[in-house]
Motif scaffolding. Structure first.
Motif, short mmCIF file in Angstrom:
data_model
loop_
_atom_site.label_atom_id
_atom_site.label_comp_id
_atom_site.label_asym_id
_atom_site.label_seq_id
_atom_site.Cartn_x
_atom_site.Cartn_y
_atom_site.Cartn_z
N LYS A 14 0.83 -1.20 0.00
CA LYS A 14 0.00 0.00 0.00
C LYS A 14 0.87 1.26 0.00
CE LYS A 14 -0.63 0.38 5.02
NZ LYS A 14 -1.64 0.34 6.12
N ARG B 89 -3.48 -0.72 -3.77
CA ARG B 89 -4.41 -1.07 -2.70
C ARG B 89 -4.77 -2.54 -2.81
NH1 ARG B 89 -10.61 1.14 -1.96
NH2 ARG B 89 -11.19 -0.32 -0.28
N THR C 297 -6.85 -5.97 -1.05
CA THR C 297 -7.93 -6.45 -0.18
C THR C 297 -7.76 -7.95 0.00
OG1 THR C 297 -9.41 -4.76 -1.06
CG2 THR C 297 -10.42 -6.62 0.11
N ARG D 219 -5.33 -3.75 -6.58
CA ARG D 219 -5.65 -2.78 -7.61
C ARG D 219 -4.36 -2.17 -8.14
NH1 ARG D 219 -10.82 0.57 -5.07
NH2 ARG D 219 -12.10 -1.27 -4.58
#
Length: 1340
Positions: free
Chosen positions: A899, A904, A906, A925
């Motif tokens: 990050k 990003r 998850t 992402r």
């Protein structure tokens, strides 16, 4: 031979002779006795067993075996090979082959013709007492005395036979249970020769057997030709009694023929009305059978075959100058009309025979008479022979001096001051003088070479299947191929020697001829069958300067290939090179590709196809001048012959082959005028592309200072030519083409063709239909989709480069991440996008806008699979569940680290019950807008699973649980990366494969079959037509690749044949044999059962666990990973039907030349819904992939922000503000239906934006069954009346107490089930349409 004898022989002698060292062969022999088999199957399997012996045993042991079991069995089944010659390979004869018999001194034409006739009588003497076909006295044909040869051949085999007999003598004698001791006699010389030839020449004995069976099927049975012979004799009688008449004027003969309802077939240009010469007629001086029929080289085909009768016109009918200005051809046409009137006469005895005019090999100068059988079952009705009789007038060679017909002479005068040569005209006349001499030449070779006849038949079968033997006057024909083989029997080899030997087999002769065609340079080395002059009018230079192809007959004066164009020769040589590639491939048997498949469909054979509507007023084209018209009286023929050279000159190395074809003129009635090529004629141009060069943007010409070459370049390209300076400083003439994106660049060839045809041949652009890119729109977003959502132009320009670059940036970030317990060693991109094969090119999404910026119908975001490998470590736990928890910890640590690098992540932990694998993943992402779904691979998982599975103490439940985990591991972490690597490499090797796969996926999904066929299966199906493209070359366009996939799906026999896909090109014969063995094991338990819907219909199914579509690769020889459980036989059958229908529609549409034809391919991707019992309509606004629909409605892609900029942020999605990765409500709904109701119905859906779900009820489940608790589905009582019709009771109807009519059977409650289906899809389902009552499905 009875089955009992075969049984006894196989069991006793196989066990006795083969022994333990030949265990495989012994087992092979015993397998034959499990069920009744035909003699051909016995023979085939014995040869297979022999192959096993040959591979395992030494030479001496193999020789001993040949003298025992297998030869004895073949001998007594009367199937032993009967080939007298041995010749191992082309072109070198076998080391132990017999000496070639020198040809006998040539006989005169008359003696040879009589010999041929009498030979026919001798061959058929046992069947009937038949006379001469046409004429000639009986004369015995002296056959070669081969006793000396046989003795020499026997001496060569003495040592071999002595060793074999000694070995056989040392074996124990057969048991007393064997009744016939003659079964163990030593094999004959022919048997040993046949087996040794099979060993040396063929890849397997099966190939030899296939050739033998093929020849039996395609040759003509001369013993059944009595009606044909009667018709030929009758024709001779008719022609002999035709009355002669004095010389008549042109008007007189026209009037006479008109009274008899015959129009004289004068060639174009028709004779002028004021000509001074006259026309006469006398009975034929002679009649001869010519062509393939008397030589016994006829090859039957689907279009039928013909018997050629050459009718000699008397010499006195012609004058000295009749060779000029078409006078000979006019008199020939009149003579033919008189013959037609004689046959048509009611008193002739053949008036019922259908008579038509045609052209000789498409030459409009030379009409012929074609007789078709009457079908009246008379003695002259030859209908059963399925042939026609062609009557061909000819003249003796002495009528006109040969010098007057030399290639450089002009024999068609014009008003021009310079009289140019007319080589086509001269050759057409010359060839009318040589029918009998050419027949004599071929007959001498057929006498000297025993296999010559079969070799010619085999060669013509190969050429016919490829459409190389046509009825148009521009290519090779069967006669030319026969003459070429004869030439190679006397020359054509290295250092002036022979290419072929008289001792060669038919296979060697055909293969050797094809090899010569593949390698020979006809330009540098024209072919002369006899001696040729070094100077003069018949010199080599004279022929080369006047013809594209030179193949001069034995007289040295007639160019047999005078009509052959360079484009036709290129096509023939291309096919010959392909054939030699198939012949020499050691990996697989290509017999079917070489001889059985019809491969002349342009849409399957060529990469691009062009249909050209011929423009009007062809005779006014600049290229068709008066001097050209002298030798090409038909402007259409000249136009057709001009296309291929023009395109080849302009396209240069962009193409490998260009072929121009047109439909030949049809036969016409004798009472009608000769047809001509009209304005509706169409020319089909086929192109084979060079994929490395075909998409370049610039064609560079000569430098500016080369004035002559520069002028030629500018004449070729007109206003497209321009002078340019390039980066290296050179200044060149060039032609630049505009194209953006990969797909557009693949269509540059079409731009060039359209321009060249317009510039040089005045063909309007709308008359050129270029079939190449019409399917591209189906793998792009529809134009109604706003560009802000999905930009087709950007995707076309960048292709898959953007997503690959994003993966590389992710890899760099992850690998350079610090402070991890273990470092990352490898990352594998395993998504279809990594294989360049996703149906739609992934487009980046701006994640900063959130979900509210996109309508719900365009919310789908596809995750891209990635596999992460860490360095090895001994600190991983030994428990599978603990390993999954450890992976989650790694995901969290990675997410936290990356990050800080602008990405990003998850982490998602899946909680599937009892799952031991794939319990979580990490979505990352990556700029500019892709999501990669990462999973960690750990090798220890595989070992742990295998330990539990192999542990005898483990419970079955535990074994099953670990087996599922192991399968998941292998699929995601072993097979998927390997498959991706191989497919990615293959797509780079064949750039068009990517588009082929994408079109195939789109087509399968459009027909609602995507729930049953995964991406990998469709990729392998597409790759199959590239890695094994036989009988064609590998496609270089996605259009052709897709058509070939449809052809594969519509023709492949999945029940009896495995599909082997060699993705690396390194598969060995042993691996292929292993695949076939694995496939055979899955098909061992094929059983016959009754159809569920109709007991009278028997179906064949497989009772064991199996793959209905057995697709094997180097790394998956069991077809386990992609097709083992799906699709079902019903899906395979539907896939075949849809593929066949789609391919037929594609062929029909691309054959049309109307303006709207290119826009009518949409039905290929629209599936019929009437075949489904129920169709469920979904709400498009809730289908997140609706943007990928074939025909989406624009209203579902309008947000408030499109009208009011300040309101765009307030547009809320029903799915929430978070972006749901990989969320497709329609697909989830179908999956839920399959889980809940999969035992009673199948559910079909288009995953690429489909808004309908098709339902088919399982007919087995709909059949009434005994009611019990927990039946498995919502049900209700059922009754069956005395007529056998199923009547379902209503739920509220209650049977009376004690009534015997109350049924104990139950059926599914369809109404209640449909209610549950709607309830499950509440909010998503818009309506339900019932197409068919379930009771009808059972009654059918």
């Amino acid at each position: 031979m009875p089955d009992e004898a075969i049984d006894e022989l196989v069991r006793e002698r196989a066990a006795h002779e083969i022994g333990s060292s030949y265990k495989d062969a012994h087992e092979k022999a015993n397998e034959m006795l499990e069920d009744p088999v035909s003699y051909s199957t016995v023979r085939r399997r014995l040869y297979e067993a022999e192959d096993h012996k040959r591979e395992e045993g030494s030479h001496s042991c193999y020789g001993a075996c040949k003298s025992s079991f297998f030869n004895s069995l073949l001998h007594h089944i009367n199937m032993a090979p009967s080939i007298k010659r041995k010749a191992p390979s082309v072109p070198t004869p076998a080391k132990k082959s017999r000496k070639v018999v020198e040809p006998e001194p040539e006989s005169s034409e008359e003696e040879v013709m009589d010999d041929m006739v009498d030979e026919e009588e001798d061959d058929d003497s046992e069947e009937s007492d038949e006379g001469d076909y046409i004429e000639g006295e009986e004369q015995e044909i002296d056959e070669d005395d081969s006793d000396a040869e046989e003795q020499e051949y026997d001496e060569e085999q003495d040592e071999f036979m002595a060793a074999a007999e000694l070995n056989a003598a040392s074996k124990p004698q057969p048991s007393s249970g064997v009744k016939n001791s003659s079964l163990y006699k030593a094999p004959t010389n022919d048997e040993i020769q046949g087996l040794q030839e099979s060993s040396d020449l063929f890849k397997s004995n099966i190939f030899k057997l296939q050739i033998e069976e093929l020849l039996k099927e395609v040759v003509v049975d001369y013993k059944k030709a009595q009606p044909l012979e009667a018709a030929l004799r009758k024709l001779k009688e008719i022609f002999d009694r035709t009355p002669q008449h004095q010389e008549l004027s042109l008007s007189a003969i026209k009037a006479n023929m008109k009274k008899k309802s015959i129009v004289i077939p004068f060639p174009s240009p028709a004779p002028a009305s004021d000509i001074q010469y006259t026309f006469g007629y006398s009975a034929p001086s002679a009649m001869h059978l010519v062509g393939s029929f008397p030589l016994k080289t006829v090859s039957k085909n689907r279009d039928g075959w013909s018997v050629d009768v050459a009718v000699e016109m008397p010499e006195e009918l012609f004058q000295e100058k009749d060779h000029m200005n078409y006078r000979y051809f006019y008199k020939r046409a009149y003579y033919l009309a008189v013959l037609a009137s004689a046959i048509q006469d009611k008193k002739s005895g053949m008036a019922s025979t259908k008579i038509e005019f045609g052209t000789l090999n498409g030459d409009q100068r030379k009409p012929i008479l074609i007789l078709s059988p009457s079908g009246d079952k008379s003695e002259t009705d030859f209908k059963k022979m399925r042939c026609t009789i062609r009557i061909i007038p000819y003249i003796p060679a002495s009528v006109f001096p040969a010098q007057r017909l030399a290639p450089g002479r002009n024999n068609v005068r014009s008003d021009a001051a310079e009289q140019l040569a007319t080589p086509q005209y001269n050759t057409a006349l010359q060839q009318d003088t040589a029918f009998t001499s050419h027949l004599t030449f071929l007959y001498q070779h057929s006498k000297n070479c025993a296999a010559f006849k079969d070799g010619c038949v085999l060669l013509k079968v190969w050429a016919t299947q490829r459409g190389l033997i046509r009825k148009t006057n521009d290519g090779f024909n069967g006669f030319l191929l026969e003459m070429l083989m004869a030439y190679l029997l006397q020359g054509g080899g290295a250092n002036g020697g022979k290419k072929l030997a008289n001792g060669f087999s038919s296979y060697q002769l055909a293969k050797g001829t094809i090899d010569f065609l593949a390698q020979h340079d006809f330009n540098a080395h024209p072919i002369f069958l006899g001696q040729h002059s070094s100077s003069g009018e018949f010199s080599k230079e004279a022929f080369v300067s006047n013809f594209d192809v030179v193949f001069v007959d034995p007289s040295g004066k007639i160019n047999l290939a005078g009509h052959v164009t360079k484009a036709s020769l290129d096509e023939l040589q291309h096919e010959a090179r392909l054939a030699m590639k198939f012949f020499t491939e050691s990996s697989d048997d290509k017999f079917e590709a070489l001889f059985l498949k019809r491969v002349d469909n342009p849409m399957l054979r060529f990469d691009n196809v062009v249909r050209i509507n011929v423009p009007k007023n062809l005779n006014q084209l600049k290229s068709y001048s008066k001097t050209v018209a002298l030798d090409y009286p038909s402007p259409f023929i000249h136009f057709a012959h001009s296309i291929a050279p023009l395109l080849k000159r302009g396209l240069t190395d962009r193409i490998q082959l260009v072929v121009a074809r047109y439909e030949p003129l049809q036969n016409w009635s004798v009472s009608a005028s000769a047809p001509d090529f009209g304005a509706n004629s169409v020319i089909t141009v086929g192109l084979l592309l060079n994929h490395e060069e075909s998409s370049r943007l610039v064609d560079m010409g000569p430098p500016a200072d080369d004035l002559e070459a520069a002028q030629t370049f500018r004449e070729l390209w007109g206003n497209k030519a321009e002078l340019r300076r390039f980066k290296d400083g050179s200044i060149l003439e060039s032609a630049v083409w505009e194209a953006q994106g990969t797909d557009a660049r693949h269509l540059i060839v079409g731009q060039m063709i359209s321009y060249l045809l317009k510039h040089h041949l005045s063909v309007p652009h709308d008359s050129v239909h270029y079939w190449a890119g019409q399917l591209n729109k189906f793998i792009q977003y529809n134009k109604v989709i706003p560009e802000r959502l999905f930009d087709n132009k950007s995707a076309a320009t960048n292709g898959f480069q953007s997503v690959v670059a994003a993966f590389e940036s992710l890899t760099k970030v992850v690998k350079t991440t610090e402070d991890l317990p273990l470092s990352v060693t490898h990352m594998y991109f395993c998504s279809p996008a990594a294989r360049l094969s996703s149906a739609f090119i992934p487009q980046p999404r701006d994640f900063t806008l959130g979900s509210n910026a996109y309508p719900d119908s365009a919310q789908f975001v596809e995750p891209l699979d990635v596999v992460i490998q860490f360095e090895s470590s001994q600190k991983w736990p030994d428990n599978l569940k603990a390993i999954q928890r450890m992976k989650t910890a790694f995901y969290l640590r990675l997410a936290d680290k990356i990050k800080y690098k602008g990405m990003r992540a998850t982490v998602v932990e899946e909680t599937e019950h009892e799952s031991l694998g794939l319990n979580g993943y990490m979505d990352v992402r990556v700029s500019p807008g892709y999501i990669f779904r990462c999973r960690i691979q750990h090798d220890r998982e595989m070992t742990l699973c295998e330990n539990v599975i192999n542990d005898r103490k483990s419970s079955q439940h535990l074994k099953d649980q670990h087996q599922r985990a192991l399968d998941l591991y292998n699929k995601y972490f072993v097979q998927a990366p390997m498959h991706t690597f191989q497919m990615h490499a293959l797509c780079h090797k064949h750039p068009s494969l990517s588009q082929t796969i994408r079109l195939t996926k789109r087509w399968v999904s459009a027909h609602w079959l995507s729930p049953f066929l995964n991406d990998e299966t469709l990729e392998l199906l597409s790759a199959a037509v590239y890695v094994d493209a036989a009988p064609w070359a590998a496609p270089a366009s996605g259009f052709t690749g897709f058509a070939r996939v449809l052809n594969l799906l519509s023709t492949w026999d999945w029940k009896h044949e495995p599909l082997v896909v060699d993705l690396t090109g390194e598969m060995t014969s042993k691996e292929r044999e292993e695949i076939r063995h694995n496939f055979a094991n899955t098909r061992n338990n094929m059983i016959s059962t009754s159809s569920a819907t109709n007991p009278a219909i028997k179906t064949t199914s497989i009772s064991s666990n199996h793959a209905n579509m057995f697709i094997a690769t180097n790394k998956d020889t069991f077809s386990k990973w992609w097709t083992w459980q799906c699709p079902t036989p019903m899906i395979v059958s539907r896939l075949r039907t849809l593929a066949k229908t789609s391919l037929d529609y594609l062929n029909k549409t691309t054959s049309a030349t109307s303006a709207g034809a290119s826009k009518s391919l949409t039905p290929l991707f629209v599936t019929p819904t009437v075949h489904y019992d129920v169709v469920i309509d979904l709400d498009p606004s809730l289908c997140t992939r609706y943007a990928q629909n074939l025909a989406p409605e624009a209203q579902y892609f309008v947000t408030k922000g499109d009208k009011y900029k300040n309101l765009s942020t307030f547009q809320k999605s029903v799915f929430g503000e978070e972006i749901l990765v990989g969320f497709d409500p329609a697909a989830e709904y179908v999956a839920e239906l399959q889980r809940a109701f999969g035992d009673i119905a199948l559910f079909f859906h288009d995953r690429y934006g489909g808004t309908q779900v098709g339902v088919l009820w399982n007919p087995v489940t709909l059949t009434p069954r005994a009611w019990k608790v927990n039946l498995g589905f919502n049900n209700k009582p059922a009754d069956i009346n005395k007529d056998g019709v199923l009547v379902v009771k209503e739920e509220e109807t209650k049977a009376k107490k004690g009534s015997s009519s109350s049924s104990k059977l139950a059926v599914p409650n369809i109404e209640a089930l449909m209610g549950e289906v709607e309830r499950v899809g509440h909010g998503l389902v818009r309506s339900v349409q019932v197409n068919r009552d379930p009771s009808e499905a059972v009654a059918v």
